[in-house]
Write a protein that holds these residues in place. Sequence first.
Motif, mmCIF file in Angstrom:
data_model
loop_
_atom_site.group_PDB
_atom_site.id
_atom_site.type_symbol
_atom_site.label_atom_id
_atom_site.label_comp_id
_atom_site.label_asym_id
_atom_site.label_seq_id
_atom_site.Cartn_x
_atom_site.Cartn_y
_atom_site.Cartn_z
ATOM 1 N N LYS A 279 0.831 -1.202 0.000
ATOM 2 C CA LYS A 279 0.000 0.000 0.000
ATOM 3 C C LYS A 279 0.868 1.255 0.000
ATOM 4 O O LYS A 279 0.568 2.240 -0.703
ATOM 5 N N ALA A 280 1.963 1.226 0.761
ATOM 6 C CA ALA A 280 2.876 2.367 0.791
ATOM 7 C C ALA A 280 3.525 2.582 -0.575
ATOM 8 O O ALA A 280 3.679 3.720 -1.039
ATOM 9 N N ALA A 281 3.904 1.481 -1.222
ATOM 10 C CA ALA A 281 4.511 1.576 -2.549
ATOM 11 C C ALA A 281 3.527 2.150 -3.562
ATOM 12 O O ALA A 281 3.894 2.951 -4.434
ATOM 13 N N ALA A 282 2.253 1.778 -3.453
ATOM 14 C CA ALA A 282 1.228 2.289 -4.370
ATOM 15 C C ALA A 282 1.033 3.793 -4.158
ATOM 16 O O ALA A 282 0.833 4.546 -5.122
ATOM 17 N N TRP A 283 1.080 4.230 -2.907
ATOM 18 C CA TRP A 283 0.984 5.664 -2.603
ATOM 19 C C TRP A 283 2.135 6.419 -3.262
ATOM 20 O O TRP A 283 1.934 7.475 -3.884
ATOM 21 N N ALA A 284 3.346 5.881 -3.147
ATOM 22 C CA ALA A 284 4.507 6.528 -3.750
ATOM 23 C C ALA A 284 4.397 6.569 -5.273
ATOM 24 O O ALA A 284 4.738 7.568 -5.912
ATOM 25 N N GLN A 285 3.912 5.493 -5.850
ATOM 26 C CA GLN A 285 3.736 5.442 -7.302
ATOM 27 C C GLN A 285 2.715 6.488 -7.750
ATOM 28 O O GLN A 285 2.905 7.151 -8.781
ATOM 29 N N LYS A 286 1.666 6.658 -6.995
ATOM 30 C CA LYS A 286 0.620 7.620 -7.344
ATOM 31 C C LYS A 286 1.152 9.050 -7.358
ATOM 32 O O LYS A 286 0.812 9.842 -8.251
ATOM 33 N N HIS A 287 1.997 9.389 -6.390
ATOM 34 C CA HIS A 287 2.416 10.778 -6.234
ATOM 35 C C HIS A 287 3.720 11.104 -6.951
ATOM 36 O O HIS A 287 4.045 12.290 -7.106
ATOM 37 N N ASP B 102 4.224 4.610 8.127
ATOM 38 C CA ASP B 102 3.824 4.042 6.843
ATOM 39 C C ASP B 102 4.867 4.372 5.780
ATOM 40 O O ASP B 102 5.247 3.527 4.976
ATOM 41 N N ILE B 103 5.305 5.626 5.786
ATOM 42 C CA ILE B 103 6.328 6.132 4.881
ATOM 43 C C ILE B 103 7.504 6.567 5.752
ATOM 44 O O ILE B 103 7.325 7.308 6.717
ATOM 45 N N ILE B 104 8.704 6.134 5.417
ATOM 46 C CA ILE B 104 9.886 6.486 6.204
ATOM 47 C C ILE B 104 10.294 7.921 5.896
ATOM 48 O O ILE B 104 10.390 8.320 4.731
ATOM 49 N N SER B 105 10.517 8.723 6.939
ATOM 50 C CA SER B 105 11.076 10.060 6.738
ATOM 51 C C SER B 105 12.283 10.233 7.645
ATOM 52 O O SER B 105 12.447 9.519 8.637
ATOM 53 N N PHE B 106 13.126 11.175 7.275
ATOM 54 C CA PHE B 106 14.358 11.431 8.038
ATOM 55 C C PHE B 106 14.856 12.828 7.696
ATOM 56 O O PHE B 106 14.430 13.435 6.713
ATOM 57 N N HIS B 107 15.784 13.325 8.514
ATOM 58 C CA HIS B 107 16.426 14.606 8.275
ATOM 59 C C HIS B 107 17.912 14.384 8.040
ATOM 60 O O HIS B 107 18.520 13.513 8.684
ATOM 61 N N CYS B 108 18.495 15.164 7.147
ATOM 62 C CA CYS B 108 19.931 15.051 6.906
ATOM 63 C C CYS B 108 20.456 16.349 6.321
ATOM 64 O O CYS B 108 20.032 16.755 5.228
ATOM 65 N N TYR B 109 21.377 16.971 7.031
ATOM 66 C CA TYR B 109 22.000 18.207 6.562
ATOM 67 C C TYR B 109 23.476 17.977 6.235
ATOM 68 O O TYR B 109 24.301 18.875 6.421
ATOM 69 N N LYS B 110 23.785 16.791 5.738
ATOM 70 C CA LYS B 110 25.165 16.427 5.434
ATOM 71 C C LYS B 110 25.416 16.457 3.929
ATOM 72 O O LYS B 110 24.507 16.684 3.135
ATOM 73 N N ASP B 111 26.662 16.181 3.548
ATOM 74 C CA ASP B 111 27.022 16.214 2.138
ATOM 75 C C ASP B 111 26.446 15.001 1.397
ATOM 76 O O ASP B 111 25.796 14.126 1.998
ATOM 77 N N ALA B 112 26.697 14.948 0.106
ATOM 78 C CA ALA B 112 26.070 13.930 -0.739
ATOM 79 C C ALA B 112 26.469 12.518 -0.335
ATOM 80 O O ALA B 112 25.631 11.595 -0.340
ATOM 81 N N GLU B 113 27.714 12.308 0.029
ATOM 82 C CA GLU B 113 28.174 10.965 0.380
ATOM 83 C C GLU B 113 27.452 10.438 1.617
ATOM 84 O O GLU B 113 26.970 9.299 1.636
#
Length: 366
Positions: free
Chosen positions: A15-23, A244-255
């Motif tokens: 269901k989470a994957a379908a939500w991501a596909q929709k948006h 349901d959907i994983i979220s996180f914060h990151c203020y670091k460089d690309a690596e």
Amino acid sequence: MEQDPELIHRWSEAKAAAWAQKHGWLVGCNFVPHTAINQLEMWQPETFDPFLIDKELGWAEDLGFNTIRVFLHQLLWEQDSQGFLERIDLFLSIAHKHGIKTMFVLFDAVWDPFPSLGKQPEPRHNVHNSGWVQCPGYDVLNNPDRYDELQSYVEGIVNRFKDDERVLIWDLYNEPDNMNLTSYNDQDYVLHKAELSRELLRKSIIWVRAINPLQPITMGPWQEDWSEVARLTRIDHYMFSHSDIISFHCYKDAEITEKHVVDLKRYNRPMLCTEYMARPFGSTFQDILPVFKKHGVGAYNWGFVAGKSQTHCPWDSWQITYHDEPELWFHDIFRANGQAYRPEEVSFLKQMLKEKKEVLLAEEVA
């Protein structure tokens, strides 16, 4: 065995994957109009400014942003729940007009632990987020007997918009264990903040799961080592395993950012980085957005129009005096007059998000 009430109605991976596909690929910012120093000033009837919101979200639409993250506050609900709901509805209509879906944040553990309604303070000169407030404040968070007072706020907001396609997702708690050690230093006020916040979060999950809204839920971890489950803090493990959907914060460089993304793929769920982009740390649009695009991670930079929140100034402005505007902005994209801080950033965003839109249109035609 009785099912864990916190996990009732948790979305399946499918269901989470379908939500991501929709948006599709979600890209936007954390939004507060430049005339508001905090959530209260944004939403209180005396300072709520739909015309300014419309103008600034027009700039967001022009960039190609399709989502924003916006903070609410329980004091506004206690002050006038019906009026608050009406202003939220108007805000959603404005955002929808610009093709933007909204993520609402219900609770926030960062900055001033003593929020109050009414006229908000003027900004401290060039101090980053000098007036942002926690939700709930110290008096409630430090007294678990009062947590049930917040049930009407959570249920009232979510129930009102539970079937509203303009709302993208519910972010229940922003950085719940943040002790604000370099600003207000919560350890002077609240003991065991992580445990207290986890209990409020647990109750909030139960309240929202019982409503079973159309939208998924997430929560905002911000600690930096998610390389393996054994290294997670108790509250981060709780947030990842109940989202349901994983979220996180990151203020670091690309690596480092890409390493976080790869580490969090273990949860086999769509991902959103709900805070990034701090130029002095190498977290820039040009460096980070290609990483998120590669992995299909949604992206919300902090800050949009530099104003009373002063998040164009760095975090260390709490310790170091900045007499003048910093030469290198920390967050934010535009000045209050709509002029881009860095025109090349705006050009990059428009081009990258234009390409995203063209791909989506091509897929629709096919």
